[in-house]
Design a protein around this motif. Structure first.
Motif, PDB file in Angstrom:
ATOM      1  N   LEU A 192       0.832  -1.211   0.000  1.00  8.33           N
ATOM      2  CA  LEU A 192       0.000   0.000   0.000  1.00  8.33           C
ATOM      3  C   LEU A 192       0.862   1.255   0.000  1.00  8.33           C
ATOM      4  O   LEU A 192       0.600   2.205  -0.732  1.00  8.33           O
ATOM      5  N   TRP A 193       1.900   1.243   0.850  1.00  7.10           N
ATOM      6  CA  TRP A 193       2.766   2.444   0.908  1.00  7.10           C
ATOM      7  C   TRP A 193       3.512   2.593  -0.415  1.00  7.10           C
ATOM      8  O   TRP A 193       3.740   3.698  -0.891  1.00  7.10           O
ATOM      9  N   ASN A 194       3.876   1.465  -1.019  1.00  4.85           N
ATOM     10  CA  ASN A 194       4.555   1.531  -2.316  1.00  4.85           C
ATOM     11  C   ASN A 194       3.637   2.098  -3.400  1.00  4.85           C
ATOM     12  O   ASN A 194       4.109   2.589  -4.417  1.00  4.85           O
ATOM     13  N   ALA A 195       2.319   1.992  -3.153  1.00  4.95           N
ATOM     14  CA  ALA A 195       1.359   2.556  -4.112  1.00  4.95           C
ATOM     15  C   ALA A 195       1.008   3.997  -3.748  1.00  4.95           C
ATOM     16  O   ALA A 195       0.156   4.602  -4.386  1.00  4.95           O
ATOM     17  N   GLY A 196       1.628   4.531  -2.694  1.00  6.02           N
ATOM     18  CA  GLY A 196       1.439   5.936  -2.350  1.00  6.02           C
ATOM     19  C   GLY A 196       0.422   6.231  -1.256  1.00  6.02           C
ATOM     20  O   GLY A 196       0.173   7.385  -0.926  1.00  6.02           O
ATOM     21  N   ALA A 197      -0.171   5.176  -0.668  1.00  8.59           N
ATOM     22  CA  ALA A 197      -1.215   5.407   0.335  1.00  8.59           C
ATOM     23  C   ALA A 197      -0.646   6.046   1.611  1.00  8.59           C
ATOM     24  O   ALA A 197       0.552   5.981   1.877  1.00  8.59           O
ATOM     25  N   VAL A 198      -1.535   6.653   2.373  1.00  8.26           N
ATOM     26  CA  VAL A 198      -1.187   7.373   3.603  1.00  8.26           C
ATOM     27  C   VAL A 198      -1.820   6.636   4.782  1.00  8.26           C
ATOM     28  O   VAL A 198      -2.988   6.250   4.712  1.00  8.26           O
ATOM     29  N   MET A 199      -1.049   6.424   5.857  1.00  9.15           N
ATOM     30  CA  MET A 199      -1.611   5.728   7.018  1.00  9.15           C
ATOM     31  C   MET A 199      -2.111   6.718   8.070  1.00  9.15           C
ATOM     32  O   MET A 199      -1.361   7.554   8.562  1.00  9.15           O
ATOM     33  N   LEU A 200      -3.384   6.597   8.427  1.00  9.43           N
ATOM     34  CA  LEU A 200      -3.969   7.466   9.450  1.00  9.43           C
ATOM     35  C   LEU A 200      -3.760   6.910  10.852  1.00  9.43           C
ATOM     36  O   LEU A 200      -3.704   7.663  11.823  1.00  9.43           O
ATOM     37  N   GLY A 201      -3.686   5.592  10.970  1.00 12.23           N
ATOM     38  CA  GLY A 201      -3.508   4.990  12.290  1.00 12.23           C
ATOM     39  C   GLY A 201      -3.888   3.526  12.262  1.00 12.23           C
ATOM     40  O   GLY A 201      -4.149   2.949  11.208  1.00 12.23           O
ATOM     41  N   LYS A 202      -3.882   2.921  13.458  1.00 11.14           N
ATOM     42  CA  LYS A 202      -4.168   1.492  13.602  1.00 11.14           C
ATOM     43  C   LYS A 202      -5.578   1.302  14.168  1.00 11.14           C
ATOM     44  O   LYS A 202      -5.970   1.987  15.114  1.00 11.14           O
ATOM     45  N   LEU A 203      -6.280   0.366  13.578  1.00 10.72           N
ATOM     46  CA  LEU A 203      -7.705   0.207  13.880  1.00 10.72           C
ATOM     47  C   LEU A 203      -7.980  -0.939  14.851  1.00 10.72           C
ATOM     48  O   LEU A 203      -7.311  -1.970  14.846  1.00 10.72           O
ATOM     49  N   ASN A 204      -9.005  -0.725  15.625  1.00 11.91           N
ATOM     50  CA  ASN A 204      -9.405  -1.663  16.679  1.00 11.91           C
ATOM     51  C   ASN A 204      -9.933  -2.964  16.088  1.00 11.91           C
ATOM     52  O   ASN A 204     -10.367  -3.023  14.922  1.00 11.91           O
ATOM     53  N   MET A 205      -9.923  -3.980  16.894  1.00  9.80           N
ATOM     54  CA  MET A 205     -10.325  -5.319  16.447  1.00  9.80           C
ATOM     55  C   MET A 205     -10.506  -6.209  17.667  1.00  9.80           C
ATOM     56  O   MET A 205     -10.053  -5.877  18.762  1.00  9.80           O
ATOM     57  N   ASP A 206     -11.122  -7.343  17.470  1.00 17.37           N
ATOM     58  CA  ASP A 206     -11.149  -8.322  18.542  1.00 17.37           C
ATOM     59  C   ASP A 206      -9.731  -8.831  18.779  1.00 17.37           C
ATOM     60  O   ASP A 206      -8.943  -8.960  17.835  1.00 17.37           O
ATOM     61  N   GLU A 207      -9.418  -9.132  20.025  1.00 21.80           N
ATOM     62  CA  GLU A 207      -8.083  -9.579  20.384  1.00 21.80           C
ATOM     63  C   GLU A 207      -7.661 -10.749  19.494  1.00 21.80           C
ATOM     64  O   GLU A 207      -8.374 -11.754  19.394  1.00 21.80           O
ATOM     65  N   PHE A 208      -6.509 -10.600  18.836  1.00 24.68           N
ATOM     66  CA  PHE A 208      -5.994 -11.616  17.916  1.00 24.68           C
ATOM     67  C   PHE A 208      -7.034 -12.029  16.860  1.00 24.68           C
ATOM     68  O   PHE A 208      -7.017 -13.147  16.369  1.00 24.68           O
ATOM     69  N   ALA A 209      -7.931 -11.111  16.553  1.00 29.08           N
ATOM     70  CA  ALA A 209      -8.962 -11.341  15.521  1.00 29.08           C
ATOM     71  C   ALA A 209      -9.961 -12.420  15.919  1.00 29.08           C
ATOM     72  O   ALA A 209     -10.613 -13.012  15.067  1.00 29.08           O
ATOM     73  N   MET A 210     -10.055 -12.684  17.221  1.00 27.96           N
ATOM     74  CA  MET A 210     -10.979 -13.718  17.685  1.00 27.96           C
ATOM     75  C   MET A 210     -12.225 -13.077  18.268  1.00 27.96           C
ATOM     76  O   MET A 210     -12.245 -12.648  19.425  1.00 27.96           O
ATOM     77  N   GLY A 211     -13.266 -13.012  17.437  1.00 24.43           N
ATOM     78  CA  GLY A 211     -14.514 -12.446  17.914  1.00 24.43           C
ATOM     79  C   GLY A 211     -15.315 -11.917  16.750  1.00 24.43           C
ATOM     80  O   GLY A 211     -14.818 -11.809  15.627  1.00 24.43           O
ATOM     81  N   SER A 212     -16.578 -11.594  17.042  1.00 26.39           N
ATOM     82  CA  SER A 212     -17.471 -11.110  15.991  1.00 26.39           C
ATOM     83  C   SER A 212     -18.106  -9.792  16.401  1.00 26.39           C
ATOM     84  O   SER A 212     -19.165  -9.424  15.912  1.00 26.39           O
ATOM     85  N   SER A 213     -17.441  -9.085  17.344  1.00 27.25           N
ATOM     86  CA  SER A 213     -18.080  -7.865  17.858  1.00 27.25           C
ATOM     87  C   SER A 213     -17.090  -6.763  18.211  1.00 27.25           C
ATOM     88  O   SER A 213     -17.482  -5.664  18.553  1.00 27.25           O
ATOM     89  N   THR A 214     -15.794  -7.062  18.145  1.00 26.80           N
ATOM     90  CA  THR A 214     -14.758  -6.117  18.577  1.00 26.80           C
ATOM     91  C   THR A 214     -14.890  -5.772  20.063  1.00 26.80           C
ATOM     92  O   THR A 214     -14.391  -4.753  20.523  1.00 26.80           O
TER      93      THR A 214
END
Lengths: 496, 491
Positions: free
Chosen positions: A113-135
């Protein structure tokens, strides 16, 4: 195109064109998102904002645009799920055990993505280790959906595990975002948040640098406001990667070019097994409506059968925890991440660090996974699950002899209020009933906003494609998107 | 063999003879610059944690990628063990927690190894040979190293070895004595070194063995085995087996039974000690590593490696025997790759095989042994020893002078031929010069002449005197012939 007064209303495609034609600078666009993010912190969609880095990236993008060297995503601000390692930027997988982890490397997908020129705004929330369906299992606290049910102020979940990404896109806190999908973690939050998202074919995107949950199921994918935005983003995220043996060396097509090809002549498969008992009638009704929309655009509707669908959820909840129990063994407090204080020996170091570092749901899955791999149980659980997995994949292969793409529901219902499934993990797992099959078979799956529930919350429909045929999925997705004409927006209650 | 009983493989207990049953799991470090699943270096003795990639340290999101060269090395080794090469194999995860195991699992091969059954021909001390079956060979990662003696409260971990490729070579339980086990490890090591797939260096841990030992009444059912972990010298392997077999016999004869357990060998006290019982054994929860695809290759890949296989010890020995060498000499020469290479270099420099073998075995290796020097580090190049052998063969010097020349080359270096020329060491073949010396000795010793006529063996004394008179340079054959004629000795 006339620019909206609020730049955050632009889709990724619109923003790209506006930035490239110098109607707006990346810095202006990025600043607009940073400002909106600040005003929406109550949603807790970002676990880390990186405004300084974002503006620096935006300035660099503006320079390239000025010199006529704009790349595919030049200057476009994105959010990144906290599961992606970002060099020098804290990456926690939303787990206490990695609460201070700053990787010295960048994941392949974000690097693309960065090689394509994109800009990072920050890191997004998620369920711990991606385990969950509700964050709700994030160590940084749950993300609140920007959506509210009709006549209600109750907080509802944005889905998960990529709930931070879904909420941020729905609330216009980024143009688009990365997600990951192991059992539905892109598609379910997209569906219940009124946005589009695709889990590409397993192997389409590199997994290198993405914190592993269940390696044979994990796949990165884009989440965006519409199908086109997802197509644009996936083109840049996807690549073969020498560092990931499971990535696949196939050319990455121009997905955006496929988006508008329509569904005329396409055979759309409707698998009868996706009509589950107890699902609200509005899900079935929406599904039928979706088929009608496609038919009216010239598609042929074909009834197909996926007979092993009913075993998919059980199969998933054996294989995913089994792999997770092994993948998460490295978080032991020895080399990085959280280490418990006041320990006396190595066993205590492991036990306390892991007990303190992992949340309840992660611990539950590690225990399940350890159990199903144990000697004496392996054959009955893990081995049998692998056999069923093969049967599920064969079901799809047979169905695709009769059709080009499948249309199925995305979720058994709309988003639910906070805490609803807190004490009932099985009820929570049922959210994945329509999505896990796709991961088990390694196929591409996309959800598209299709309508509102009776209580005014978004509902989506899902397309499942043949392996590496994301193009047909995008075509069908776009056709449905056009017909559904989903224009509902959450009220901006968080600004009050 | 004068006393068959004393040479028997059986060990004696109070209830009669017992047979030892031994199987070995040898861990051989693959000779490769990079690790099995990462590009980090594998050099021995580097600073702690200086050869560790993100993969080796199991950082979040890191993935293993198979090192093709290590696969080639495993296939090559499999071919050297006359084993079945599996075109399809699978990497599994062996899960357990240990501080020097960063991933929390070792990537290994469990159900589907890269190499299947094979055989190793071992050379026994009595000159005989025996076959030891190979059960399998699989590729796996080595662990790091825990260091416990650097700090009173902490242990340290060095991950340099973490992820280094190992071949685990599992034998069938075909060995019946410590001698056979030792012969097996020696032969295995020789094969690995001939193939250049493992340096076989046991001091640096490149080769270590887990030794499985059980005892039974000859011909009876197999006994319960104990596994002695990580024995790291050939001598220790022999000691561990002998101790363990005796321990088991003593327990059984005292009415006890053997617990299946893992033991370690204490080289200081020359004994084995319990490490963990079967009940304490790990449940490794093996399952296929989802980060790696099954390892598949074509027969053509194997054929290409097979075509490049060097000559192995057994074939080399056959060839040397065909050149006229006694089996025993040939076996000694091929047992160590460096010795075999040295011998071949002597042949290449023109030495006649039998003479070269004798000279190398009897003269040069003896000196090296005495000095405690490896042949690779020895002071005399193969070409020089070959030159000495040639000088003897063409009659330029005699055997005694040859030894002197070797002494000079050993101490000072230099070209043997030039040394012989410069120092006038050429043997005297000029018959008139020898005749003069012979006549002088006979004239000076009339009493000895009379005695020699009665007792022909006395000729030896005359030979010695003539040699002395000629400074050791006279051709002994010519001296002998002349003396016989002069003294009238006919036989």
């Amino acid at each position: 195109m006339a620019l909206p007064s609020d730049l955050t209303e632009l889709t990724l495609a619109q923003a790209r064109d506006a930035v490239r034609s110098k109607q707006v600078s990346s810095r202006e666009l990025t600043a607009a998102f940073l400002k909106r993010m600040e005003a929406a912190r109550v949603l807790n969609s970002y676990v880390l904002e990186t405004p300084d880095a974002a503006l620096k990236m935006a300035d660099a993008a503006d320079k390239r645009i000025a010199s006529g060297e704009a790349r595919a995503l030049e200057g476009l601000p994105l959010g990144i799920k906290d599961l992606y390692a970002t060099k020098g930027v804290r990456t926690t997988a939303c787990s206490k055990i990695l609460e201070n982890f700053v990787p010295p490397y960048e994941s392949t997908v974000t690097q693309n993505l960065w090689n394509a020129g994109a800009v990072m705004l920050g890191k997004l929330n998620m369920d711990e280790f991606a385990m969950g369906s509700s964050t709700e299992t994030s160590c940084w606290g749950p993300t609140v959906s920007p959506w509210r049910a009709k006549d209600s102020t109750a907080k509802i979940v944005p889905g998960g595990s990529s709930g931070g990404s879904a909420a941020a896109i729905a609330a216009h806190l980024c143009l688009a975002a990365t997600g990951t999908d192991t059992g539905g973690s892109i598609r379910q939050p997209c569906a219940v948040s009124g946005i589009a998202g695709i889990k590409p074919t397993y192997g389409r995107c590199s997994r290198w640098g993405i914190v592993a949950y269940a390696s044979s199921l994990d796949q990165a994918g884009p989440m965006g406001r519409d199908v086109r935005d997802c197509a644009i983003l996936l083109k840049e995220m996807a690549s073969v990667d020498a560092k990931d043996s499971t990535s696949v060396d196939l050319p990455v097509p121009d997905y955006e070019a496929a988006v508008d090809k329509g569904v005329k002549g396409l055979r759309i498969g409707i698998p009868k097994e996706y009509r589950v008992d107890g699902a609200p009638p509005e899900i079935d009704a929406l599904w039928s409506k979706g088929a009608e929309w496609l038919k009216s655009q010239g598609a042929e509707i074909v009834e197909v059968s996926l007979p092993h669908t009913k075993y998919a959820l059980a199969t998933y909840y054996i294989i995913a925890p089994a792999e997770a129990s092994s993948n998460l063994a490295r978080y032991d407090g020895v080399r990085y991440g959280r280490r418990a204080e006041g320990i006396h020996d190595i066993a205590e170091l492991y036990e306390k660090s892991r007990a303190e570092g992992f949340g309840k749901e992660v611990q539950r899955r590690i225990l399940i996974g350890t159990y199903v791999l144990s000697s004496g149980y392996y054959d009955a659980y893990y081995l049998r699950a692998q056999k069923v997995r093969t049967l599920i994949a064969r079901d799809f292969a047979r169905a695709f002899e009769k059709c080009d793409v499948l249309l199925v529901p995305a979720t058994p219902g709309p988003a639910f209020p906070f805490g609803q499934n807190e004490d009932d993990p099985v009820a929570m797992y049922l959210n994945d009933v329509f999505t896990v099959t796709v991961n088990l078979a390694g196929l591409p799956g996309m959800t598209v906003p299709a309508g509102l529930s009776a209580n005014g919350l978004p509902l989506g429909l899902q397309f499942i494609g043949k392996a590496f045929d994301e193009e047909t999925v995008f075509r069908a997705g776009r056709a449905l998107e056009v017909a559904a004409n989903f224009t509902a927006k959450p009220t901006e209650w968080w600004k009050e | 063999m004068s006393n068959a009983a004393a040479k028997s493989k059986y060990i004696q207990g109070s209830t009669g003879p017992w047979e030892i049953v031994i199987g070995l799991e040898v861990h051989a470090q693959v000779l490769s610059k990079a690790k099995l699943f990462s590009a980090a270096a594998t050099q021995f003795g580097a600073d702690p944690n200086s050869q560790v990639s993100f993969v080796d340290a199991a950082m979040p999101g890191m993935l293993p990628v198979i090192n093709r060269f290590c696969v080639e090395q495993a296939v090559k080794t499999g071919l050297g063990l006359k084993a079945k090469i599996n075109l399809f194999s699978i990497f599994d995860r062996k899960n357990y927690f240990y501080p020097d195991l960063p991933q929390g699992y070792q990537i290994s091969q469990f159900k589907h190894p890269i190499v299947g059954e094979g055989v190793v021909l071992i050379d026994l001390p009595d000159g005989g040979t025996a076959k030891v079956g190979i059960e399998r060979l699989h590729l796996e990662q080595d662990a790091g190293k825990s260091i416990h003696d650097q700090h009173p409260d902490f242990s340290f971990v060095d991950l340099n070895r973490s992820g280094v490729a190992l071949m685990e070579i599992v034998s069938k339980p075909d060995m019946r004595s410590s001698d056979e086990a030792i012969a097996y490890v020696k032969k295995l090591r020789a094969i690995l070194r001939y193939l250049s797939t493992c340096d076989g260096n046991m001091e640096e841990g490149s080769l270590r063995a887990d030794v499985n030992v059980s005892v039974r009444k000859p011909g009876g059912p197999l006994g319960t085995r104990c596994e002695i972990k990580n024995v790291n010298s050939i001598r220790f392997i022999g000691q561990a087996i002998d101790y363990e077999a005796r321990r088991q016999v003593d327990i059984i004869e005292a009415g006890g039974s053997i617990d299946q357990e893992t033991r370690l060998f204490d080289s200081k006290n020359v004994e084995t000690r319990s490490m963990r019982s079967k009940e304490e054994a790990h449940d490794y929860r093996y399952f296929p590593d989802p980060d790696l695809l099954p390892l598949e290759f074509e027969q053509a890949f194997v054929d290409k490696i097979a075509a490049s296989l060097p000559e192995l010890p057994d074939e080399k020995r056959e060839r040397l025997v065909a050149l006229g060498l006694p089996v025993y000499d040939a076996t000694v020469l091929v047992g160590e790759k460096e010795i075999a290479d040295y011998f071949e270099a002597m042949l290449a420099a023109g030495a006649e095989p039998k003479a070269a073998a004798n000279w190398l075995n009897n003269e040069y290796l003896g000196r090296l042994n005495k000095a405690g020097i490896d042949i690779a580090a020895g002071p005399v190049p193969a070409a020089s020893n070959a030159a000495i052998v040639c000088l003897v063969a063409d009659g330029t010097i005699n055997g005694k002078t040859a030894k002197d020349v070797l002494d000079i080359v050993w101490a000072e270096g230099g070209d043997p031929k030039r040394i012989v020329d410069a120092r006038g060491l050429k043997q005297v073949t000029d018959t008139s010069a020898i005749e003069t010396a012979v006549d002088a000795v006979i004239a000076a010793n009339p009493d000895k002449v009379a005695a020699a006529k009665a007792k022909p063996q006395m000729i030896g004394w005359f030979v010695g005197q003539v040699m002395k008179a000629t400074g050791g340079k006279a051709n002994p054959t010519a001296v002998n012939a002349l003396l016989k004629a002069r003294l009238g000795i006919t036989e």
